[in-house]
Scaffold this motif. Structure first.
Motif, PDB file in Angstrom:
ATOM      1  N   ALA A 135       0.888  -1.297  -0.067  1.00 16.66           N
ATOM      2  CA  ALA A 135      -0.075  -0.002  -0.028  1.00 16.66           C
ATOM      3  C   ALA A 135       0.898   1.225  -0.154  1.00 16.66           C
ATOM      4  O   ALA A 135       0.483   2.075  -0.809  1.00 16.66           O
ATOM      5  N   VAL A 136       1.919   1.266   0.671  1.00 16.60           N
ATOM      6  CA  VAL A 136       2.730   2.526   0.806  1.00 16.60           C
ATOM      7  C   VAL A 136       3.443   2.775  -0.359  1.00 16.60           C
ATOM      8  O   VAL A 136       3.646   3.801  -0.902  1.00 16.60           O
ATOM      9  N   ASN A 137       4.302   1.467  -0.793  1.00 18.10           N
ATOM     10  CA  ASN A 137       5.063   1.758  -2.012  1.00 18.10           C
ATOM     11  C   ASN A 137       4.157   2.101  -3.082  1.00 18.10           C
ATOM     12  O   ASN A 137       4.572   2.963  -3.986  1.00 18.10           O
ATOM     13  N   SER A 138       3.120   1.704  -3.507  1.00 23.52           N
ATOM     14  CA  SER A 138       2.141   1.933  -4.491  1.00 23.52           C
ATOM     15  C   SER A 138       1.713   3.241  -4.482  1.00 23.52           C
ATOM     16  O   SER A 138       1.715   4.248  -5.301  1.00 23.52           O
ATOM     17  N   ALA A 139       1.313   3.820  -3.179  1.00 17.75           N
ATOM     18  CA  ALA A 139       1.166   5.432  -3.076  1.00 17.75           C
ATOM     19  C   ALA A 139       1.955   6.165  -3.328  1.00 17.75           C
ATOM     20  O   ALA A 139       2.035   7.468  -4.062  1.00 17.75           O
ATOM     21  N   PHE A 140       3.125   5.761  -2.838  1.00 16.10           N
ATOM     22  CA  PHE A 140       4.473   6.751  -3.044  1.00 16.10           C
ATOM     23  C   PHE A 140       5.088   6.835  -4.313  1.00 16.10           C
ATOM     24  O   PHE A 140       5.477   7.916  -4.714  1.00 16.10           O
ATOM     25  N   MET A 141       4.645   5.728  -5.078  1.00 19.88           N
ATOM     26  CA  MET A 141       5.007   5.710  -6.862  1.00 19.88           C
ATOM     27  C   MET A 141       4.449   6.857  -7.405  1.00 19.88           C
ATOM     28  O   MET A 141       4.668   7.650  -8.257  1.00 19.88           O
ATOM     29  N   ALA A 142       3.163   7.136  -7.043  1.00 26.53           N
ATOM     30  CA  ALA A 142       2.185   8.026  -7.678  1.00 26.53           C
ATOM     31  C   ALA A 142       2.576   9.365  -7.252  1.00 26.53           C
ATOM     32  O   ALA A 142       2.817  10.256  -8.039  1.00 26.53           O
ATOM     33  N   LEU A 143       2.686   9.439  -5.670  1.00 29.78           N
ATOM     34  CA  LEU A 143       2.988  10.514  -5.202  1.00 29.78           C
ATOM     35  C   LEU A 143       4.387  11.231  -5.909  1.00 29.78           C
ATOM     36  O   LEU A 143       4.408  12.590  -6.061  1.00 29.78           O
ATOM     37  N   TYR A 144       5.593  10.505  -6.026  1.00 33.90           N
ATOM     38  CA  TYR A 144       6.627  10.858  -6.323  1.00 33.90           C
ATOM     39  C   TYR A 144       6.527  11.323  -7.885  1.00 33.90           C
ATOM     40  O   TYR A 144       7.083  12.554  -8.066  1.00 33.90           O
ATOM     41  N   ALA A 145       5.885  10.677  -8.672  1.00 33.23           N
ATOM     42  CA  ALA A 145       5.801  10.909 -10.004  1.00 33.23           C
ATOM     43  C   ALA A 145       5.007  12.255 -10.265  1.00 33.23           C
ATOM     44  O   ALA A 145       5.360  13.214 -11.173  1.00 33.23           O
ATOM     45  N   PHE A 146       4.039  12.643  -9.441  1.00 31.74           N
ATOM     46  CA  PHE A 146       3.355  13.784  -9.543  1.00 31.74           C
ATOM     47  C   PHE A 146       4.280  15.051  -9.147  1.00 31.74           C
ATOM     48  O   PHE A 146       4.188  16.036 -10.018  1.00 31.74           O
ATOM     49  N   ALA A 147       5.389  14.940  -8.310  1.00 32.08           N
ATOM     50  CA  ALA A 147       6.000  16.010  -7.927  1.00 32.08           C
ATOM     51  C   ALA A 147       7.042  16.034  -9.052  1.00 32.08           C
ATOM     52  O   ALA A 147       7.528  17.285  -9.351  1.00 32.08           O
ATOM     53  N   ALA A 148       7.837  14.932  -9.508  1.00 35.10           N
ATOM     54  CA  ALA A 148       8.971  14.975 -10.257  1.00 35.10           C
ATOM     55  C   ALA A 148       8.255  15.419 -11.664  1.00 35.10           C
ATOM     56  O   ALA A 148       9.326  16.276 -12.188  1.00 35.10           O
ATOM     57  N   VAL A 149       7.241  15.158 -12.105  1.00 37.75           N
ATOM     58  CA  VAL A 149       6.821  15.573 -13.358  1.00 37.75           C
ATOM     59  C   VAL A 149       6.768  17.077 -13.404  1.00 37.75           C
ATOM     60  O   VAL A 149       7.171  17.770 -14.410  1.00 37.75           O
ATOM     61  N   LEU A 150       6.244  17.600 -12.425  1.00 35.61           N
ATOM     62  CA  LEU A 150       6.042  19.027 -12.579  1.00 35.61           C
ATOM     63  C   LEU A 150       7.397  19.889 -12.456  1.00 35.61           C
ATOM     64  O   LEU A 150       7.457  21.102 -13.324  1.00 35.61           O
ATOM     65  N   ILE A 151       8.462  19.700 -11.781  1.00 35.00           N
ATOM     66  CA  ILE A 151       9.452  20.162 -11.974  1.00 35.00           C
ATOM     67  C   ILE A 151      10.197  19.813 -13.298  1.00 35.00           C
ATOM     68  O   ILE A 151      10.608  20.889 -13.874  1.00 35.00           O
ATOM     69  N   CYS A 152      10.221  18.689 -13.891  1.00 37.57           N
ATOM     70  CA  CYS A 152      10.838  18.581 -15.107  1.00 37.57           C
ATOM     71  C   CYS A 152      10.006  19.454 -16.100  1.00 37.57           C
ATOM     72  O   CYS A 152      10.451  19.634 -17.211  1.00 37.57           O
ATOM     73  N   TRP A 153       8.736  19.481 -15.871  1.00 41.76           N
ATOM     74  CA  TRP A 153       7.761  20.002 -16.797  1.00 41.76           C
ATOM     75  C   TRP A 153       8.053  21.498 -17.283  1.00 41.76           C
ATOM     76  O   TRP A 153       8.244  22.148 -18.055  1.00 41.76           O
ATOM     77  N   VAL A 154       8.193  22.194 -15.942  1.00 41.99           N
ATOM     78  CA  VAL A 154       8.499  23.681 -16.089  1.00 41.99           C
ATOM     79  C   VAL A 154      10.166  23.994 -16.401  1.00 41.99           C
ATOM     80  O   VAL A 154      10.523  24.801 -16.887  1.00 41.99           O
ATOM     81  N   LEU A 155      10.892  22.997 -16.206  1.00 41.15           N
ATOM     82  CA  LEU A 155      12.436  23.192 -16.360  1.00 41.15           C
ATOM     83  C   LEU A 155      12.787  22.860 -17.998  1.00 41.15           C
ATOM     84  O   LEU A 155      13.496  23.739 -18.510  1.00 41.15           O
ATOM     85  N   LEU A 156      12.019  22.074 -18.588  1.00 41.79           N
ATOM     86  CA  LEU A 156      12.383  21.554 -19.863  1.00 41.79           C
ATOM     87  C   LEU A 156      11.322  21.063 -20.669  1.00 41.79           C
ATOM     88  O   LEU A 156      11.116  21.345 -21.817  1.00 41.79           O
ATOM     89  N   CYS A 157      10.387  20.182 -20.395  1.00 45.36           N
ATOM     90  CA  CYS A 157       9.486  19.365 -20.829  1.00 45.36           C
ATOM     91  C   CYS A 157       8.320  20.159 -21.384  1.00 45.36           C
ATOM     92  O   CYS A 157       7.656  19.637 -22.501  1.00 45.36           O
ATOM     93  N   TYR A 158       7.677  21.102 -20.808  1.00 46.83           N
ATOM     94  CA  TYR A 158       6.496  22.108 -21.405  1.00 46.83           C
ATOM     95  C   TYR A 158       6.885  22.451 -22.854  1.00 46.83           C
ATOM     96  O   TYR A 158       6.100  22.104 -23.675  1.00 46.83           O
ATOM     97  N   ARG A 159       7.865  22.965 -23.053  1.00 46.17           N
ATOM     98  CA  ARG A 159       8.529  23.691 -24.399  1.00 46.17           C
ATOM     99  C   ARG A 159       8.573  22.214 -25.269  1.00 46.17           C
ATOM    100  O   ARG A 159       8.795  22.730 -26.749  1.00 46.17           O
ATOM    101  N   MET A 160       9.089  21.204 -24.791  1.00 47.92           N
ATOM    102  CA  MET A 160       9.442  19.958 -25.685  1.00 47.92           C
ATOM    103  C   MET A 160       7.996  19.588 -26.292  1.00 47.92           C
ATOM    104  O   MET A 160       7.996  19.130 -27.411  1.00 47.92           O
TER     105      MET A 160
END
Length: 486
Positions: A54-79
Motif C-alpha cells: 500500500a505505501v509503496n504503490s501510493a508513494f510511486m504515484a506521489l513521487y511521479a506527480f512532484a517529479a513531473v511538475l519540476i521537469c515540466w517547467v524546467l524543460l518538458c512543457y516546451r518540448m
C-alpha cells in the motif's frame, strides 16, 4: 493593494485579450485533473493492492506527480508545446520567466491554414501560466497510470530515474506530435483529450515496462486482494469526477463544446460500468466492485479521444463497446495469449487504458460529427459514419495509433535498459517478500497497539476461527476477499 485593479475592465492584471471566464474554467479544470492523480490515484493504488504494498504503490504515484511538475517547467512543457525541433518534437526550454508565463497562451506550432487559406493558431484567452499547469496535470497522470503496470516489484530507485527520462523521451513526443503542432496534428489525426497521448501511451509503455521489470513473486501473483475496497472506491470516485476537467478543459475555453464533452464523458463511463458489471454477473454469477471500477475506467479512456466530437448517442455506443471489448481482452484473450500471460501487468493497465484508448481513437474516426468538429478543430473533419472523406479520417486514426505504439515500445525499452546498467529494475527478493516495511521502513496500517505485529494467537475474536475459505475470482485468485467459516 488596490483590489479594484483585479476587477477593472482593462489593467495590467486584466489585459484586453484575457477572458476571465475561460481563465477561471481552465484553472478549475486543471485542479480537477490534478485531483485525479493527487489524491485520486494515490488513494486508489494504495487501496487496490495487497496490504504489504500500500505505501509503496501510493508513494510511486506521489513521487511521479512532484517529479513531473519540476521537469515540466524546467524543460518538458516546451518540448511538448514549444517551437519545432523535429516534426515530432519541440525545442526544450524553461517555462519559468514572468514574461513568458504572463503573456497570452499560445501553441506556436499549431498553425493551420483554414478553408479560406488564412493561417490560424491556437491562442486561448488566458495566460501561458494557466496552459503550462493544465498540460502538466495530463503529463503527471500519464506516468501515474503507467505505474499501475509495475506495482509490487519495481525498484523504487529505478522508478525515480524512470519518471523524468520517460517524460522527456516518450511523453513529449506524443504530446507534440498530436497536440503541439507536430506532424500528426498537421496531418489531421484527432486526439481530443488524450486517448492516444495518455491512455494508449501509458498502457503500451506500462506493458513494456512490466516485461523488462519482470513479474511479482509467485505468492503475490496468485493472491493479490485489495486491502481496502471502500477506500478504493473513494479513489475511483475522484478519478471519475475529475474527468470532467480532463475532457471539459480540452477545448481551452468555457464553451459549448466543453459542456458536450463533460456530458459525453459521464455517459460513456456510466454505460461502460453497467456493461462490464452485467458481463461479470452473466459469466461469474456476481457483480465485482473491482470490475465495476475497471469498467468505469475503460469508459472514461474510450470517450477521451472524441469526447467533444461525437454525439451523445455515440457516447452510449462507445460506452457499450468499452465495457465489453476490454472485458473480453482481459477475461478471455489474456488467458489465451502466451505473451500476456508471461508479462505481469499488475492492474491490467494494458486492457483498461491501451485497449480502451485505441478503441476510442478508432471509434472517433468513425463517429466524429462534422458540426461538432467544426467547433474546435482547425480543418473540416468528419468520421467515416458521416460519409465524404470520413474513411480517410479512420485511416489517419489507425496510423497515429501505430506511431504512438511503436514509439512507446522502443523508447520505454531503451530507457529501462539504460537504467538497468546502473540500478536494478527489480527489488531484491527479501524486499519482495516483506513489502513496504523493507522498502520504506513504513507500513500502511498500525492495527495493534503501537504498531506491533499481529499475532493471531494473542489478539482478537478470530483466535477461535476454524477456517478461511477463499472464493474464486476472475480478477486473480482470492481477489474478492475471503469467506470466514466460524
Amino acid at each position: 493593494m488596490d483590489i479594484s485593479k483585479a476587477y477593472s475592465e482593462v489593467t495590467p492584471a486584466v489585459p484586453s485579450w484575457l477572458n476571465k471566464g475561460d481563465n477561471a474554467w481552465q484553472m478549475t479544470a486543471s485542479t480537477l485533473v490534478a485531483i485525479q492523480s493527487m489524491p485520486g490515484l494515490v488513494i486508489l493504488y494504495a487501496s487496490i493492492v495487497k496490504k504489504k504494498w500500500a505505501v509503496n504503490s501510493a508513494f510511486m504515484a506521489l513521487y511521479a506527480f512532484a517529479a513531473v511538475l519540476i521537469c515540466w517547467v524546467l524543460l518538458c512543457y516546451r518540448m511538448a508545446f514549444g517551437d519545432q525541433l523535429l516534426p515530432f518534437w519541440g525545442k526544450g526550454a524553461p517555462a519559468l520567466g514572468q514574461k513568458y508565463l504572463a503573456a497570452r497562451a499560445n501553441v506556436p506550432e499549431s498553425t493551420h491554414e483554414n478553408e479560406n487559406g488564412e493561417s490560424e493558431t491556437v491562442e486561448p484567452y488566458y495566460a501561458m501560466a494557466t496552459l503550462v499547469y493544465f498540460q502538466f496535470t495530463f503529463a503527471a497522470i500519464t506516468l501515474i497510470l503507467l505505474a499501475g503496470s509495475v506495482l509490487g516489484r519495481m525498484n523504487i530507485k529505478a522508478w525515480m530515474a524512470f519518471v523524468p527520462l520517460w517524460l522527456i523521451f516518450s511523453y513529449t513526443v506524443g504530446a507534440f506530435s498530436l497536440w503541439g503542432g507536430g506532424f500528426l496534428y498537421q496531418w489531421g489525426a484527432i486526439d481530443y483529450s488524450g486517448g492516444y497521448v495518455i491512455h494508449l501511451s501509458s498502457g503500451i509503455a506500462g506493458l513494456t515496462a512490466a516485461y523488462w521489470v519482470g513479474p511479482r513473486i509467485k505468492s503475490d501473483r496468485e493472491r493479490f486482494p485489495p486491502n481496502n475496497v471502500l477506500l478504493m472506491l473513494a479513489g475511483a470516485g475522484l478519478l471519475w469526477m475529475g474527468w470532467s476537467g480532463f475532457n471539459g478543459g480540452a477545448p481551452y475555453a468555457a464553451n459549448i463544446d466543453a459542456s458536450i464533452a463533460i456530458l459525453n464523458t459521464n455517459i460513456s463511463a456510466a454505460t461502460s460500468l453497467l456493461v462490464w458489471t452485467s458481463l461479470d454477473v452473466v459469466f461469474f454469477g456476481k457483480p465485482s466492485v473491482i470490475g465495476a471500477v475497471q469498467g468505469m475506467m475503460t469508459g472514461l479512456a474510450c470517450i477521451t479521444p472524441g469526447a467533444g466530437l461525437v454525439q451523445s448517442w455515440a457516447a452510449i455506443i462507445m460506452g457499450m463497446l468499452s465495457g465489453s471489448i476490454p472485458w473480453v481482452s482481459m477475461m478471455v484473450l489474456h488467458k489465451k495469449s502466451t505473451l500476456l500471460q508471461k508479462v505481469d501487468d499488475t492492474l491490467g493497465v494494458f486492457h483498461t487504458h491501451a485497449v480502451a484508448g485505441l478503441l476510442g481513437g478508432l471509434l472517433t474516426g468513425l463517429l466524429a460529427e462534422p458540426d461538432l468538429c467544426e467547433l474546435v478543430l482547425p480543418k473540416k473533419t468528419r468520421g467515416a459514419f458521416y460519409g465524404g472523406n470520413g474513411g480517410m479520417q479512420f485511416l489517419k486514426q489507425m496510423a497515429a495509433a501505430s506511431f504512438v505504439i511503436a514509439w512507446n515500445i522502443v523508447s520505454t525499452t531503451i530507457i529501462l535498459l539504460a537504467i538497468r546498467l546502473f540500478i536494478p529494475l527489480r527489488m531484491p527478493e527479501e524486499q519482495l517478500e516483506i513489502g513496504d516495511d523493507a522498502v520504506h521502513g513504513e507500513e500502511a496500517y498500525a492495527l495493534w497497539g503501537d504498531g506491533e505485529k499481529y499475532d493471531p494467537t494473542r489478539h482478537g475474536w478470530n483466535t477461535s476461527m476454524h477456517g478461511v475459505e477463499v472464493t474464486p475470482s476472475p480478477y486473480g485468485k482470492g481477489a474478492r476477499g475471503v469467506t470466514i467459516n466460524l
